[in-house]
Design a protein around this motif. Structure first.
Motif, PDB file in Angstrom:
ATOM      1  N   ARG A 127       0.841  -1.213   0.000  1.00 53.20           N
ATOM      2  CA  ARG A 127       0.000   0.000   0.000  1.00 53.20           C
ATOM      3  C   ARG A 127       0.869   1.253   0.000  1.00 53.20           C
ATOM      4  O   ARG A 127       0.605   2.224  -0.730  1.00 53.20           O
ATOM      5  N   GLY A 128       1.906   1.252   0.825  1.00 51.74           N
ATOM      6  CA  GLY A 128       2.751   2.435   0.943  1.00 51.74           C
ATOM      7  C   GLY A 128       3.485   2.763  -0.339  1.00 51.74           C
ATOM      8  O   GLY A 128       3.566   3.933  -0.743  1.00 51.74           O
ATOM      9  N   VAL A 129       4.034   1.734  -1.000  1.00 57.26           N
ATOM     10  CA  VAL A 129       4.741   1.964  -2.256  1.00 57.26           C
ATOM     11  C   VAL A 129       3.770   2.461  -3.328  1.00 57.26           C
ATOM     12  O   VAL A 129       4.077   3.393  -4.082  1.00 57.26           O
ATOM     13  N   CYS A 130       2.593   1.849  -3.399  1.00 56.82           N
ATOM     14  CA  CYS A 130       1.602   2.282  -4.391  1.00 56.82           C
ATOM     15  C   CYS A 130       1.214   3.746  -4.184  1.00 56.82           C
ATOM     16  O   CYS A 130       1.159   4.532  -5.143  1.00 56.82           O
ATOM     17  N   GLU A 131       0.930   4.117  -2.949  1.00 58.57           N
ATOM     18  CA  GLU A 131       0.519   5.496  -2.666  1.00 58.57           C
ATOM     19  C   GLU A 131       1.645   6.480  -2.973  1.00 58.57           C
ATOM     20  O   GLU A 131       1.418   7.558  -3.532  1.00 58.57           O
ATOM     21  N   ALA A 132       2.873   6.120  -2.613  1.00 60.17           N
ATOM     22  CA  ALA A 132       4.004   7.030  -2.784  1.00 60.17           C
ATOM     23  C   ALA A 132       4.341   7.249  -4.260  1.00 60.17           C
ATOM     24  O   ALA A 132       4.709   8.359  -4.661  1.00 60.17           O
ATOM     25  N   VAL A 133       4.219   6.206  -5.070  1.00 58.84           N
ATOM     26  CA  VAL A 133       4.611   6.303  -6.478  1.00 58.84           C
ATOM     27  C   VAL A 133       3.441   6.675  -7.376  1.00 58.84           C
ATOM     28  O   VAL A 133       3.586   7.482  -8.301  1.00 58.84           O
ATOM     29  N   LEU A 134       2.272   6.100  -7.107  1.00 56.69           N
ATOM     30  CA  LEU A 134       1.132   6.237  -8.024  1.00 56.69           C
ATOM     31  C   LEU A 134       0.045   7.172  -7.518  1.00 56.69           C
ATOM     32  O   LEU A 134      -0.884   7.500  -8.273  1.00 56.69           O
ATOM     33  N   GLY A 135       0.133   7.599  -6.267  1.00 52.94           N
ATOM     34  CA  GLY A 135      -0.868   8.491  -5.706  1.00 52.94           C
ATOM     35  C   GLY A 135      -1.921   7.742  -4.914  1.00 52.94           C
ATOM     36  O   GLY A 135      -2.045   6.518  -5.009  1.00 52.94           O
ATOM     37  N   PRO A 136      -2.721   8.455  -4.121  1.00 49.35           N
ATOM     38  CA  PRO A 136      -3.677   7.808  -3.219  1.00 49.35           C
ATOM     39  C   PRO A 136      -4.818   7.091  -3.922  1.00 49.35           C
ATOM     40  O   PRO A 136      -5.495   6.261  -3.314  1.00 49.35           O
ATOM     41  N   ASP A 137      -5.051   7.384  -5.195  1.00 51.78           N
ATOM     42  CA  ASP A 137      -6.154   6.767  -5.928  1.00 51.78           C
ATOM     43  C   ASP A 137      -5.678   5.681  -6.885  1.00 51.78           C
ATOM     44  O   ASP A 137      -6.301   5.427  -7.916  1.00 51.78           O
ATOM     45  N   TYR A 138      -4.564   5.011  -6.535  1.00 50.51           N
ATOM     46  CA  TYR A 138      -4.047   3.939  -7.381  1.00 50.51           C
ATOM     47  C   TYR A 138      -5.097   2.839  -7.566  1.00 50.51           C
ATOM     48  O   TYR A 138      -6.005   2.677  -6.746  1.00 50.51           O
ATOM     49  N   ARG A 139      -4.936   2.072  -8.644  1.00 46.85           N
ATOM     50  CA  ARG A 139      -5.893   1.019  -8.976  1.00 46.85           C
ATOM     51  C   ARG A 139      -5.187  -0.312  -9.213  1.00 46.85           C
ATOM     52  O   ARG A 139      -4.219  -0.367  -9.978  1.00 46.85           O
ATOM     53  N   VAL A 140      -5.675  -1.363  -8.567  1.00 52.26           N
ATOM     54  CA  VAL A 140      -5.196  -2.721  -8.837  1.00 52.26           C
ATOM     55  C   VAL A 140      -5.891  -3.197 -10.112  1.00 52.26           C
ATOM     56  O   VAL A 140      -7.120  -3.276 -10.168  1.00 52.26           O
ATOM     57  N   VAL A 141      -5.114  -3.477 -11.162  1.00 50.44           N
ATOM     58  CA  VAL A 141      -5.706  -3.798 -12.463  1.00 50.44           C
ATOM     59  C   VAL A 141      -5.370  -5.195 -12.962  1.00 50.44           C
ATOM     60  O   VAL A 141      -5.997  -5.673 -13.913  1.00 50.44           O
TER      61      VAL A 141
END
Length: 275
Positions: free
Chosen positions: A85-99
């Motif tokens: 979660r932390g890596v996703c938020e830091a790199v992709l922003g708080p609205d990242y999507r698991v695709v």
């Protein structure tokens, strides 16, 4: 690169992704958790190979299969892991999507893949040096040299060469450069890596008698567009069971009954391997 203050482990991970193009969290899960994941991969792989379009070739004796979240018992633990979660938020922003949820299986006899990235460089990356997607990988086995380890050329996520075939495959006269940069990875059960799929990489020849399955979790920043290549879905009952902060990042159809996935994310240049 994101400039907000981060905890040291996340700051290091983001730095790794923007420099080397890959980072890792050793021992994120127990080997026993990975063994359950391995069982689910084996079950899904057997089912997929038994129907047309269930598994797509990524070179001789090498396959890719996309699955639904419900086919992986540890899905919630994976996507809700604090490091993920932390890596996703830091790199992709708080609205990242698991695709994407799937796995690669290099079987015994798999050959060297050509050097490649998994899709063409997005304009956001080319013009703003911003990463818009991440691929998380989890091995189902303790990787040995003879199994054909994953090989990556650090720093090449920024390579922008008009000669790349299909905007993904470096010309062969550059192979010596990638070989000189290359690092082989030997993850163990329970480790997680995160990388930009733009970083030039390849699977190497599996000279063992064992397969080397690897789970793939694909995550996008809003608007990245990789969801168009994937067909994951969840049932209503499963959706209702998910924590709210998992549902917030899972933008996929909610259905009454799951339909087996016919693979769409083919990479034609990988079919013959490094012939």
């Amino acid at each position: 690169m994101p400039e907000a203050a981060l905890a040291p482990p996340l700051e290091e991970a983001v730095q790794d992704l923007y420099t080397a193009g890959i980072t890792a969290r050793r021992g994120a899960f127990t080997p026993q958790w990975a063994d359950v994941m391995s069982e689910d991969i084996e079950t899904a792989f057997a089912e997929a190979r038994g129907r047309e379009g269930g598994a797509v070739g990524r070179g001789p004796h090498r396959y890719y299969v996309e699955i639904h979240p419900e086919q992986l018992r540890g899905f919630v633990e994976l996507v809700d892991h604090p490091w993920v979660r932390g890596v996703c938020e830091a790199v992709l922003g708080p609205d990242y999507r698991v695709v994407e949820l799937g796995f690669d299986v290099p079987l015994a006899g798999a050959v060297n893949q050509p050097w490649h990235r998994d899709f063409p460089m997005p304009d956001e990356t080319r013009h703003r040096r911003r990463l818009t997607s991440l691929a998380f990988n989890l091995t189902a086995v303790d990787t040995r040299e003879d199994m054909g380890p994953f090989e990556i050329a650090p720093g090449t996520q920024w390579d922008d060469d008009a000669r790349f075939g299909h905007a993904m495959f470096p010309p062969r006269d550059t192979y010596a450069r990638y070989g000189g940069l290359a690092e082989r990875k030997y993850p163990r059960r329970g480790d997680i890596s995160a990388r930009s799929a733009l970083t030039v990489h390849r699977g190497t020849a599996n000279r063992s008698t064992d397969s080397r399955p690897v789970l793939v979790l694909g995550v996008d920043a809003p608007g990245a567009g990789n969801d168009a290549q994937h067909d994951m879905a969840v049932t209503r009952a499963y959706w209702a069971s998910l924590p709210g902060r998992v549902r917030a990042h899972l933008h996929c159809p909610v259905v009454e009954e799951l339909t087996p996935i016919v693979q769409k994310h083919t990479i034609e240049g990988l079919v013959m391997g490094d012939a």
